[in-house]
Design a protein around this motif. Structure first.
Motif, PDB file in Angstrom:
ATOM      1  N   PHE A 200       0.835  -1.311   0.013  1.00 24.98           N
ATOM      2  CA  PHE A 200       0.051  -0.081  -0.044  1.00 24.98           C
ATOM      3  C   PHE A 200       0.959   1.224   0.112  1.00 24.98           C
ATOM      4  N   GLN A 201       1.818   1.320   0.857  1.00 24.26           N
ATOM      5  CA  GLN A 201       2.558   2.536   1.009  1.00 24.26           C
ATOM      6  C   GLN A 201       3.460   2.537  -0.456  1.00 24.26           C
TER       7      GLN A 201
ATOM      8  N   ALA B 111      -7.740   4.684   1.647  1.00 20.05           N
ATOM      9  CA  ALA B 111      -6.443   5.031   2.044  1.00 20.05           C
ATOM     10  C   ALA B 111      -6.219   4.911   3.666  1.00 20.05           C
ATOM     11  N   ALA B 112      -7.041   5.951   4.215  1.00 22.32           N
ATOM     12  CA  ALA B 112      -6.916   5.922   5.562  1.00 22.32           C
ATOM     13  C   ALA B 112      -7.141   4.693   6.296  1.00 22.32           C
ATOM     14  N   ALA B 113      -8.057   3.859   5.874  1.00 21.74           N
ATOM     15  CA  ALA B 113      -8.244   2.607   6.597  1.00 21.74           C
ATOM     16  C   ALA B 113      -7.148   1.574   6.334  1.00 21.74           C
ATOM     17  N   TYR B 114      -6.183   1.450   5.125  1.00 23.53           N
ATOM     18  CA  TYR B 114      -5.064   0.746   5.009  1.00 23.53           C
ATOM     19  C   TYR B 114      -4.084   1.528   6.102  1.00 23.53           C
ATOM     20  N   GLU B 115      -3.937   2.529   5.992  1.00 22.68           N
ATOM     21  CA  GLU B 115      -2.997   3.260   6.810  1.00 22.68           C
ATOM     22  C   GLU B 115      -2.856   2.914   8.278  1.00 22.68           C
ATOM     23  N   ARG B 116      -4.192   2.805   8.812  1.00 20.14           N
ATOM     24  CA  ARG B 116      -4.276   2.587  10.296  1.00 20.14           C
ATOM     25  C   ARG B 116      -4.355   0.961  10.515  1.00 20.14           C
TER      26      ARG B 116
END
Length: 681
Positions: A36-37, A425-430
């Motif tokens: 993801f990153q 994206a925010a869900a993946y990030e956290r």
RNA sequence: GGGAGUGUAGCUCAAUCGGUUAGAGCAGUGGACUCAUAAUCCAUUGGUUGGGGGUUCAAGUCCCUCCACUCCCA
């Protein structure tokens, strides 16, 4: 968006065993985050290594009659193969038994010495004279000094929960050789962690370094008291690195293991012309560790303490996940749910497990349950029925042609899905992958509804409407591609297949924002098969068979009988026939059985010896048997045992059983034909 | 024994700072469709949020207590 520089690690797998589906929770979780990153355009490296040192490796190599180096080399190859089959893509996979690691350990050691954190203490430790090695707590078993329970581990009693040192055990035995260990004193080196208490209070309780429950746990369990000294040396023989200024002593495996993250970084830097200090001393770099909850304190107390002392970057975040259960229970070798990665691979598609784990992983450290029926349902319904179906039902109408030259009217669907990009994206990030999967599947539902209403199969029949067919399929395939971009961290192979279908690479997260126009569409090929229950069953069966084969091999005979039971409770001294006949063993029938609510371990039994002769017995079998299952069955009891008063009443005998206690209790049963009252000779 | 968590529909999970009638998916039921890997679409059943007590205008959410389960204890 500015580019972040992110260093990511997963815990180092131990070189003493193969990768199994429990390990994979962590590596899949981390790999998704890294992919993801990278998709987001950040500079991200994923580093890991084999953890190779310690007593367990030394003993195993000795048993197998080869060098530790040969053992760990073979294991490392196997690990790398397993990871690659599950599309876990490390930027470097090192080993803690490397030159880079040895040098970094020495560097840490010097800093920690210079900071005045090291002190020496003499400690008593059990020593196995046959194996010629000091014994870690888990390699010693004996009788609990408090409650007298037999066959207890070296550090605490499973019966009475007492904690003690292995030297306090009565009748201690080495589990390696069965020899009686000697107590020897040795000098160990300790790190005075208490000197870093203030720093650790600050670091663990502030910022966003840890999940809230982890910070709480540390506060409640460790930081409320002075921190104990940490024993970081082991005397020879030990497979590891000898401490340069303390000959004959080696760094404890947990000292050099986390440094292995850095050694792996060093190898990657050297191979790629990167500057090591940019990754470990520049505060612009984020450092993320992914670990399981069992090794929390190594990574949240010792490791930050070591980094702080040696002047390196501190972790930005330690992401901690729970354990894997299968069908709601711990993985079990005998039930075939202790599935090795390679066994899974023999039967099932790794992409299925990646998606299933993603659909169930949240950002907290709850345990994750692998329910095999749910795996089948979820993969078939979400991935095949919903997702791939969008391509499957539209691509064939335009295969060999091109997408429309301008993006057709779609009722705002593409735009609405693109607008979700930040949320997803925010869900993946956290690390809330389950949230991300839910959002993505909702979009897949919308896409299917669109195709349903537009009915390209009907339009196709009308030669006048071929333009509309192309328009509808252009929309459907663009919606599909959007979903695949969102899912590409989880399903990299599906992303590759989509690239083949639509002939445009997927390179960045923002690809979801621009529809493809005018590009050629390849002939559609199946992208993912459905799972069948038979495949899952076959995997479990193979897993069971492997376990049985392994046990059989270990025991060296066809009955699978291992040496553990005898080693755990060694043979008593010789007795005479006169000694034996003092014990009056009788066949008895359990005529009543009931729970003793105040007792944790006891059931109250009434045993009949026939003819109205009975015995009331309190038996410590509560964890292993239900009262209702016992009534009526025949057992063997000690009928002439002196009655003993207990809190709950008087116990007038004992029921014969084997096993180590707890759930491991096995009542003896006479063969058919025996009647209550008969004596056992 | 001490500590940290968890408990919501048959199953797996949501529910923002305490705020509308506790929501999804799967499974189930009824219907539609027949392009698609028996896939899809529409409708629908299902809840005393582990038990009990408390605070509050308002509690799944906060407090107390009990029960069950998980992990950790260098």
């Amino acid at each position: 968006m500015t580019q972040r520089r992110i260093l990511v690690t997963s815990a180092l797998p131990y070189a003493n065993g193969h990768i199994h589906i429990g390990h994979l929770v962590e590596y899949i979780q981390t790999d998704i985050w890294v992919r993801f990153q990278k998709l987001r355009g950040n500079q991200c490296v994923y580093l890991c290594a084999d953890d190779t040192h310690g007593t367990a490796i030394m003993i195993r190599a000795r048993k197998e009659g080869r060098s530790e180096e040969a053992l760990i080399a073979e294991m490392r190859d196997a690990h790398i193969r397993d990871f690659s089959e599950f599309d876990i893509e490390f930027d470097n996979y090192g080993s803690t038994n490397s030159d880079e690691n040895r040098e970094l350990c020495a560097q840490f050691w010097k800093s920690i010495r210079d900071a005045g954190l090291v002190k020496e203490k003499e400690i008593e430790q059990l020593f196995d004279p046959e194996e010629g090695t000091f014994l870690a707590d888990r390699f010693v078993r004996g009788t609990c000094p408090k409650c007298g329970a037999a066959d207890q581990p070296g550090d605490n009693c499973s019966k009475c929960a007492a904690t003690y040192s292995p030297a306090d055990l009565k009748d201690p035995k080495s589990t390696l050789s069965g020899a009686t260990p000697e107590i020897r004193t040795a000098t160990h080196l300790f790190i005075e962690l208490e000197q870093l208490h203030e720093f650790l209070d600050e670091w663990t309780q502030s910022g966003d370094h840890l999940q809230a429950e982890v910070a709480n746990y540390l506060k409640g369990h460790f930081l409320g008291d002075p921190l104990r000294d940490w024993d970081i040396s082991r005397p020879a023989p030990y497979f590891g690195f000898e401490i340069p200024d303390s000959p004959g002593n080696f760094w404890y495996v947990w000292f050099d293991a986390p440094i292995g993250y850095m050694a792996s970084t060093k190898q990657w830097c050297d191979a790629n012309g990167e500057d090591f200090d940019k990754w470990w001393r520049d505060e612009e770099t984020e450092i993320h560790h992914f670990i399981g909850k069992d090794i929390t304190y190594f990574h949240t107390l010792f490791w930050p303490g070591m980094l702080k002392s040696a002047g390196f970057n501190l972790p930005t975040k330690v992401h901690i996940h729970g354990f894997l259960t299968v069908g709601g229970e711990k993985m079990s070798k005998s039930q075939g749910t202790f599935v090795m990665a390679s066994t899974y691979r023999n039967h099932l598609n790794p992409a299925w497990l990646r998606y299933y784990y993603a659909a169930k992983l949240g950002s907290r450290l709850d345990d994750l349950d692998l329910n095999l029926e749910e795996l089948v349902a979820k993969v078939n319904s979400d991935l095949v029925g919903k997702l791939v179906n969008i391509a499957s039902r539209s691509a064939k109408f335009v295969g060999g042609q091109s997408l429309a030259d301008s993006y057709p009217e779609d009722g705002g669907l593409f735009e609405a899905a693109a607008a979700k990009a930040d949320d997803i994206a925010a869900a993946y990030e956290r690390c809330d992958y389950s949230g991300a999967m839910r959002e993505i599947m909702a979009l897949a539902d919308a896409a299917n509804r669109y195709v349903e209403e537009a009915q390209p199969w009907t339009l196709k029949k009308d030669p006048e409407k071929q333009g509309e067919v192309q328009a509808v399929c252009s929309v459907a395939l663009n919606l599909f591609r959007q979903l695949v971009v969102y899912l590409s961290p989880v399903l990299p192979r599906l992303a590759e297949q989509t690239v083949e279908l639509l002939n445009v690479p997927i390179e960045k997260w923002d690809d979801v924002k621009t529809p493809l126009i005018g590009t050629p569409v390849s002939k559609f090929q199946h992208m993912m098969k459905r799972v069948t229950e038979e495949q899952v069953t076959a995997m479990i069966e193979e897993s069971k068979a492997e376990n049985e084969a392994a046990e059989s091999e270990a025991a060296g005979d066809q009955w699978n009988d291992g040496p553990e039971a005898l080693a755990a409770e060694p043979m008593s001294e010789e007795c005479t026939i006169d000694d034996f006949v003092k014990v009056d063993l009788r066949v008895a029938r359990i005529v009543s059985a009931s729970d003793v609510p105040e007792a944790d371990k006891l059931l109250a039994l009434t045993l009949s010896l026939g003819g109205g002769e009975t015995r009331n017995v309190f038996a410590g079998i509560k964890a292993a048997y239900k009262p209702e299952d016992l009534i009526g069955r025949l057992v063997v009891c000690v009928a002439n045992l002196k009655p003993r008063k207990m809190r709950f009443g008087t116990s007038e005998g004992m029921v014969c059983a084997s096993g180590s206690g707890g759930e491991e209790v096995f009542l003896l049963s006479p063969d058919e034909g025996a009647v209550p009252g008969q004596r056992v000779h």
